[in-house]
Design a protein around this motif. Structure first.
Motif, PDB file in Angstrom:
ATOM      1  N   UNK A 197       0.853  -1.203   0.000  1.00  0.00           N
ATOM      2  CA  UNK A 197       0.000   0.000   0.000  1.00  0.00           C
ATOM      3  C   UNK A 197       0.881   1.242   0.000  1.00  0.00           C
ATOM      4  N   UNK A 198       1.384   1.659  -1.160  1.00  0.00           N
ATOM      5  CA  UNK A 198       2.287   2.819  -1.222  1.00  0.00           C
ATOM      6  C   UNK A 198       1.656   4.107  -0.707  1.00  0.00           C
ATOM      7  N   UNK A 199       0.333   4.233  -0.832  1.00  0.00           N
ATOM      8  CA  UNK A 199      -0.328   5.463  -0.395  1.00  0.00           C
ATOM      9  C   UNK A 199      -0.297   5.619   1.121  1.00  0.00           C
ATOM     10  N   UNK A 200       0.067   4.553   1.831  1.00  0.00           N
ATOM     11  CA  UNK A 200       0.104   4.616   3.292  1.00  0.00           C
ATOM     12  C   UNK A 200       1.027   5.717   3.785  1.00  0.00           C
ATOM     13  N   UNK A 234       2.072  10.758   6.612  1.00  0.00           N
ATOM     14  CA  UNK A 234       2.643  12.106   6.671  1.00  0.00           C
ATOM     15  C   UNK A 234       1.580  13.144   7.015  1.00  0.00           C
ATOM     16  N   UNK A 235       0.391  13.010   6.423  1.00  0.00           N
ATOM     17  CA  UNK A 235      -0.698  13.953   6.710  1.00  0.00           C
ATOM     18  C   UNK A 235      -1.148  13.824   8.165  1.00  0.00           C
ATOM     19  N   UNK A 236      -1.257  12.588   8.663  1.00  0.00           N
ATOM     20  CA  UNK A 236      -1.694  12.363  10.039  1.00  0.00           C
ATOM     21  C   UNK A 236      -0.692  12.932  11.041  1.00  0.00           C
ATOM     22  N   UNK A 237       0.602  12.701  10.805  1.00  0.00           N
ATOM     23  CA  UNK A 237       1.629  13.231  11.700  1.00  0.00           C
ATOM     24  C   UNK A 237       1.639  14.755  11.652  1.00  0.00           C
ATOM     25  N   UNK A 238       1.549  15.313  10.453  1.00  0.00           N
ATOM     26  CA  UNK A 238       1.540  16.767  10.324  1.00  0.00           C
ATOM     27  C   UNK A 238       0.351  17.401  11.023  1.00  0.00           C
ATOM     28  N   UNK A 239      -0.825  16.777  10.903  1.00  0.00           N
ATOM     29  CA  UNK A 239      -2.025  17.313  11.536  1.00  0.00           C
ATOM     30  C   UNK A 239      -1.907  17.273  13.060  1.00  0.00           C
ATOM     31  N   UNK A 240      -1.393  16.160  13.596  1.00  0.00           N
ATOM     32  CA  UNK A 240      -1.259  16.051  15.050  1.00  0.00           C
ATOM     33  C   UNK A 240      -0.224  17.030  15.594  1.00  0.00           C
ATOM     34  N   UNK A 241       0.878  17.210  14.867  1.00  0.00           N
ATOM     35  CA  UNK A 241       1.904  18.146  15.316  1.00  0.00           C
ATOM     36  C   UNK A 241       1.419  19.586  15.205  1.00  0.00           C
TER      37      UNK A 241
END
Length: 231
Positions: A124-127, A132-139
């Motif tokens: 699943x390359x899109x993972x 990256x989006x999830x980490x960026x949003x949480x940070x």
């Protein structure tokens, strides 16, 4: 590596111990922490036996300001939380449990956890874009809650290190003393997890074997020649 694993499971006494002395808080709110210059690390939680005077061999608490130490504590608790998740990830996804939360591996042995992202990339390359989006949003959320907007340097005066308002199970204590105790438990478990994660990663980089294989509780059925990067 065996020492790190043993420490992970056997040093719960220190990790769950209450603080040596409870720092003074305002009774109005837990966030209204009052730094105490006479206490180790300005009275922030995290000090446990046997270090009755605090453990700071490099002397950061003696030469740094409260604002700087609060920033250091924010980094420590954040890294500790990531390490705790990492340790759980190692233990859950490797043999002999044979369970992977991202895809069903069945009886397939996909090797040490430090190489599992290679399999994810293939399946699943899109993972990685999602990650990256999830980490960026949480940070970003953490920065907007705790940091002074526009400076990126200092934490807000009324922000308590690590208290980002995430408490889905309602476990946050209402009293300042109980909050200090829980914060100390989290810090010590995070510190232990950082040591354990470092040990796990180093061991798997050395010989390419899973943690349970190195401990001798699981058979070595993984063919490392299938890896894109050889050990």
């Amino acid at each position: 590596m065996k020492f790190s694993t043993l420490a992970l499971f056997s040093s719960g006494v220190a990790a769950f111990a209450p603080p040596m002395r409870s720092p003074k808080h305002s009774l109005l709110a837990i966030h209204a922490f009052v730094p105490n210059n006479s206490e180790f690390c300005f009275g922030l939680p995290g000090k446990v036996a046997p270090f009755s005077d605090g453990f700071d061999p490099l002397g950061f608490c003696d030469r740094e300001s409260y604002e700087t130490m609060k920033t250091f504590r924010e980094s420590e608790v954040t890294h500790g939380r990531v390490a705790m998740l990492a340790v759980v990830g190692f233990l859950v996804t490797e043999q002999p449990l044979e369970f992977h939360p991202l895809f069903n591996i069945g009886s397939k042995d996909i090797g040490p956890a430090i190489r599992h992202l290679d399999e994810v990339r293939a399946v699943a390359p899109v993972f990685f874009e999602i990650l990256a989006v999830a980490i960026g949003a949480s940070e970003l959320r953490r920065a907007l809650i705790g940091w002074e907007v526009g400076t990126g340097k200092n934490l807000q005066d009324n922000y308590y290190p690590g208290d980002i308002g995430f408490d889905p199970f309602g476990l946050k204590p209402q009293s300042a003393q109980e909050f200090d105790t829980m914060a100390t438990k989290e810090l010590n478990n995070g510190r232990l997890a950082m040591l354990a994660a470092i040990g796990f990663i180093a061991q798997e980089l050395v010989n390419g074997k899973e943690i349970f294989v190195n401990l001798g509780v699981a058979p070595d059925t993984f063919d490392s020649s299938s890896l894109p990067i050889q050990f």
